[in-house]
Design an enzyme around this catalytic site. Structure first.
Site, PDB file in Angstrom:
ATOM      1  N   GLU A  90      14.625  31.570  33.069  1.00 10.65           N
ATOM      2  CA  GLU A  90      14.588  32.723  33.966  1.00 10.65           C
ATOM      3  C   GLU A  90      15.983  33.266  34.237  1.00 10.65           C
ATOM      4  O   GLU A  90      16.943  32.505  34.319  1.00 10.65           O
ATOM      5  CB  GLU A  90      14.009  32.294  35.321  1.00 10.65           C
ATOM      6  N   CYS A 103      21.926  36.447  37.680  1.00 13.91           N
ATOM      7  CA  CYS A 103      21.869  35.005  37.904  1.00 13.91           C
ATOM      8  C   CYS A 103      21.256  34.406  36.648  1.00 13.91           C
ATOM      9  O   CYS A 103      20.142  34.774  36.260  1.00 13.91           O
ATOM     10  CB  CYS A 103      20.996  34.727  39.135  1.00 13.91           C
ATOM     11  N   CYS A 110      15.839  20.701  34.234  1.00 17.48           N
ATOM     12  CA  CYS A 110      17.035  20.093  34.828  1.00 17.48           C
ATOM     13  C   CYS A 110      16.735  18.622  35.093  1.00 17.48           C
ATOM     14  O   CYS A 110      15.603  18.255  35.393  1.00 17.48           O
ATOM     15  CB  CYS A 110      17.358  20.798  36.146  1.00 17.48           C
ATOM     16  N   CYS A 117      13.971  21.594  44.710  1.00 14.44           N
ATOM     17  CA  CYS A 117      14.215  22.582  43.649  1.00 14.44           C
ATOM     18  C   CYS A 117      13.099  22.603  42.609  1.00 14.44           C
ATOM     19  O   CYS A 117      12.703  21.554  42.095  1.00 14.44           O
ATOM     20  CB  CYS A 117      15.555  22.269  42.994  1.00 14.44           C
ATOM     21  N   GLY A 157      18.922  24.754  35.735  1.00 16.84           N
ATOM     22  CA  GLY A 157      19.828  23.822  35.069  1.00 16.84           C
ATOM     23  C   GLY A 157      21.108  23.551  35.840  1.00 16.84           C
ATOM     24  O   GLY A 157      21.423  24.233  36.818  1.00 16.84           O
ATOM     25  N   GLU A 158      21.833  22.534  35.398  1.00 21.01           N
ATOM     26  CA  GLU A 158      23.087  22.139  36.033  1.00 21.01           C
ATOM     27  C   GLU A 158      24.231  22.458  35.055  1.00 21.01           C
ATOM     28  O   GLU A 158      24.373  21.774  34.036  1.00 21.01           O
ATOM     29  CB  GLU A 158      23.017  20.638  36.384  1.00 21.01           C
ATOM     30  N   SER A 189      27.755  27.280  39.945  1.00 19.37           N
ATOM     31  CA  SER A 189      27.238  26.409  41.003  1.00 19.37           C
ATOM     32  C   SER A 189      26.911  25.025  40.451  1.00 19.37           C
ATOM     33  O   SER A 189      26.285  24.900  39.409  1.00 19.37           O
ATOM     34  CB  SER A 189      25.984  27.058  41.598  1.00 19.37           C
ATOM     35  N   SER A 212      26.728  22.698  45.773  1.00 20.64           N
ATOM     36  CA  SER A 212      25.500  22.531  46.548  1.00 20.64           C
ATOM     37  C   SER A 212      25.622  21.265  47.365  1.00 20.64           C
ATOM     38  O   SER A 212      25.427  20.170  46.870  1.00 20.64           O
ATOM     39  CB  SER A 212      24.304  22.435  45.600  1.00 20.64           C
ATOM     40  N   LEU A 213      25.986  21.436  48.629  1.00 18.07           N
ATOM     41  CA  LEU A 213      26.244  20.268  49.474  1.00 18.07           C
ATOM     42  C   LEU A 213      24.956  19.862  50.193  1.00 18.07           C
ATOM     43  O   LEU A 213      24.494  18.725  50.063  1.00 18.07           O
ATOM     44  CB  LEU A 213      27.372  20.602  50.461  1.00 18.07           C
ATOM     45  N   HIS A 214      24.393  20.761  50.953  1.00 24.64           N
ATOM     46  CA  HIS A 214      23.069  20.608  51.564  1.00 24.64           C
ATOM     47  C   HIS A 214      22.899  19.497  52.602  1.00 24.64           C
ATOM     48  O   HIS A 214      21.799  19.329  53.139  1.00 24.64           O
ATOM     49  CB  HIS A 214      21.973  20.441  50.505  1.00 24.64           C
ATOM     50  N   ASN A 288      13.817  27.928  50.254  1.00 17.88           N
ATOM     51  CA  ASN A 288      12.628  28.614  49.741  1.00 17.88           C
ATOM     52  C   ASN A 288      11.542  27.575  49.547  1.00 17.88           C
ATOM     53  O   ASN A 288      11.778  26.550  48.920  1.00 17.88           O
ATOM     54  CB  ASN A 288      12.928  29.222  48.375  1.00 17.88           C
ATOM     55  N   CYS A 331      14.450  30.681  41.735  1.00 15.14           N
ATOM     56  CA  CYS A 331      14.458  30.407  40.303  1.00 15.14           C
ATOM     57  C   CYS A 331      13.701  29.136  39.947  1.00 15.14           C
ATOM     58  O   CYS A 331      13.702  28.173  40.687  1.00 15.14           O
ATOM     59  CB  CYS A 331      15.896  30.267  39.850  1.00 15.14           C
TER      60      CYS A 331
HETATM   61  N1  SAH Z   1      22.377  23.082  39.415  1.00 17.48           N
HETATM   62  C1  SAH Z   1      23.203  23.977  40.141  1.00 17.48           C
HETATM   63  C2  SAH Z   1      22.787  25.435  40.085  1.00 17.48           C
HETATM   64  C3  SAH Z   1      21.328  25.759  40.206  1.00 17.48           C
HETATM   65  S1  SAH Z   1      20.543  26.019  41.727  1.00 17.48           S
HETATM   66  C4  SAH Z   1      23.331  23.524  41.577  1.00 17.48           C
HETATM   67  O1  SAH Z   1      22.654  22.589  41.959  1.00 17.48           O
HETATM   68  O2  SAH Z   1      24.151  24.072  42.298  1.00 17.48           O
HETATM   69  C5  SAH Z   1      21.381  27.232  42.649  1.00 17.48           C
HETATM   70  C6  SAH Z   1      21.339  26.939  44.134  1.00 17.48           C
HETATM   71  O3  SAH Z   1      20.010  27.070  44.671  1.00 17.48           O
HETATM   72  C7  SAH Z   1      21.778  25.526  44.468  1.00 17.48           C
HETATM   73  O4  SAH Z   1      22.600  25.548  45.594  1.00 17.48           O
HETATM   74  C8  SAH Z   1      20.473  24.847  44.755  1.00 17.48           C
HETATM   75  O5  SAH Z   1      20.633  23.677  45.502  1.00 17.48           O
HETATM   76  C9  SAH Z   1      19.715  25.943  45.469  1.00 17.48           C
HETATM   77  N2  SAH Z   1      18.265  25.753  45.545  1.00 17.48           N
HETATM   78  C10 SAH Z   1      17.435  25.162  44.668  1.00 17.48           C
HETATM   79  N3  SAH Z   1      16.165  25.174  45.107  1.00 17.48           N
HETATM   80  C11 SAH Z   1      16.197  25.813  46.280  1.00 17.48           C
HETATM   81  C12 SAH Z   1      15.186  26.143  47.251  1.00 17.48           C
HETATM   82  N4  SAH Z   1      13.918  25.805  47.072  1.00 17.48           N
HETATM   83  N5  SAH Z   1      15.585  26.808  48.364  1.00 17.48           N
HETATM   84  C13 SAH Z   1      16.885  27.143  48.555  1.00 17.48           C
HETATM   85  N6  SAH Z   1      17.867  26.861  47.694  1.00 17.48           N
HETATM   86  C14 SAH Z   1      17.529  26.189  46.578  1.00 17.48           C
END
Ligand code: SAH
Length: 345
Positions: A90, A103, A110, A117, A157-158, A189, A212-214, A288, A331
């Site tokens: 995508e 994007c 992944c 995700c 993907g990463e 990212s 992506s810290l989260h 999301n 995505c």
């Molecule tokens: N693999 C990379 C890039 C892909 S995802 C990474 O992890 O950064 C791009 C961003 O979307 C990342 O910050 C990821 O954590 C976030 N993401 C993935 N699924 C999500 C969701 N359901 N809601 C919000 N952000 C999400």
């Protein structure tokens, strides 16, 4: 058979020399390829003889648009592309005031396993080649009939799990003989593959690194992001500080706010304390919802409260604006809904 778009300009030059051709041909061919031609016959300043020779040993990759969704709210376009072998990825095109942004994906699936995700649900099928990563830009550009000026590597993907191909893609997309998108217009990212953050640092590309810290603690982060068990937050933030110091570029931290998982005020305080003093920015993303899991967004008040704490500690923070909310959210979801692959499925 080699996909010519997988080669950097220098490699293409080498390739031409090995074919017994003059190296300057590489410049003509590189620029045709990156203008998005689909057949050798379109290379009108290349002799028929050489075109035939090229077709015997190489090919030009193509992508098919399997599905295209268009937002009625903000023109956002979401593409499901099919690669040469039937796999699907995508890409999303977004219209911002500062230019058109795409994007893109860098892998089919992944293997990082982040719990929230959608891209990770079927695991990793394979990595994309440099040419396949680029094709998303070329074919989307062709479809919309306008120049794309910004790229975010935040699709499926990463990127740092497909390091060499991503580096070649970056070199090619930035090449002035091709589509020439400046590194300052590119964000990459990562979920935090620490050794490859340090390898990327050595290239000193002036791109934006998003991390992506989260979560502010290893306990929470390991629960939602398995990569944290290999590289914990201390190791990750050390690498980020090193990266920011060396490249003089601000790190953008992504923080998906998930109700009752990482959205409390004290978690905001912990986060602020960990990031204090670093050249960085925090991007809050209300999570999301993905069909296969049950993570939910916090309330607006809760998001505001989290943001206020970071601001109080002097951490630059924004809440991500949601684009294309009417066309199937984040995505990875379209690929799942439409079937992963036409063949063998
Ligand atoms: N693999 C990379 C890039 C892909 S995802 C990474 O992890 O950064 C791009 C961003 O979307 C990342 O910050 C990821 O954590 C976030 N993401 C993935 N699924 C999500 C969701 N359901 N809601 C919000 N952000 C999400």
């Amino acid at each position: 058979m080699i996909n010519l778009k997988d080669l950097t300009f220098e490699e293409l030059k080498e390739f031409m020399i090995n074919l017994g051709e003059k190296p300057f041909r590489a410049k003509q061919i590189f620029s045709w390829l990156h203008r998005g031609i689909e057949t050798f016959d379109e290379m009108t300043d290349i002799s028929l003889n050489l075109r035939q020779k090229l077709a015997e040993v190489s090919y030009i990759s193509r992508m098919k648009i399997i599905r295209k969704l268009e937002s009625k709210l903000d023109k956002t376009k979401k593409y499901l592309f099919e690669l040469g072998d039937g796999n699907r990825v995508e890409s999303v095109v977004m219209y911002y005031k500062h230019g058109i942004t795409i994007c893109i994906s860098c892998q089919v699936g992944c293997r990082m396993g982040c719990k929230f995700c959608a891209s990770t649900i079927g695991g990793l099928v394979r990595s994309l080649t440099p040419g396949e990563i680029l094709d998303q830009v070329l074919f989307a550009q062709k479809d919309i009939g306008e120049r794309i000026s910004n790229i975010v590597m935040m699709g499926i993907g990463e990127p740092l799990d497909n390091f060499d191909n991503v580096i070649k893609f970056l070199i090619n997309v930035n090449d002035e003989r091709g589509i020439n998108i400046g590194y300052r217009h590119i964000s990459l990212s990562t979920c935090g593959v620490v050794p490859n953050i340090l390898r990327l640092k050595e290239y000193n590309f002036p791109l934006t690194l998003s991390v992506s810290l989260h979560a502010p603690t290893d306990d929470i982060r390991s629960r939602i992001m398995p990569v944290n068990k290999a590289y914990n937050i201390d190791k990750l933030l050390d690498a980020c500080r090193d990266y920011a110091y060396y490249t003089k570029r601000r790190i953008s931290f992504e923080y998906a706010l998930i109700k009752d998982v990482n959205d409390n005020k004290y978690e905001a305080v912990l986060l602020a304390k960990r990031l204090k003093g670093m050249l960085c920015h925090v991007n809050l993303i209300p999570v999301n919802n993905v069909d296969e899991n049950n993570f939910e967004k916090p309330t607006k008040e809760k998001i505001k409260e989290f943001m206020n704490v970071l601001e109080k500690y002097g951490i630059p923070v924004t809440v991500r604006r949601e684009l294309g909310s009417d066309i199937s959210a984040s995505c990875g979801q379209l690929r799942r809904k439409e079937g992963l692959k036409e063949v063998n499925q």
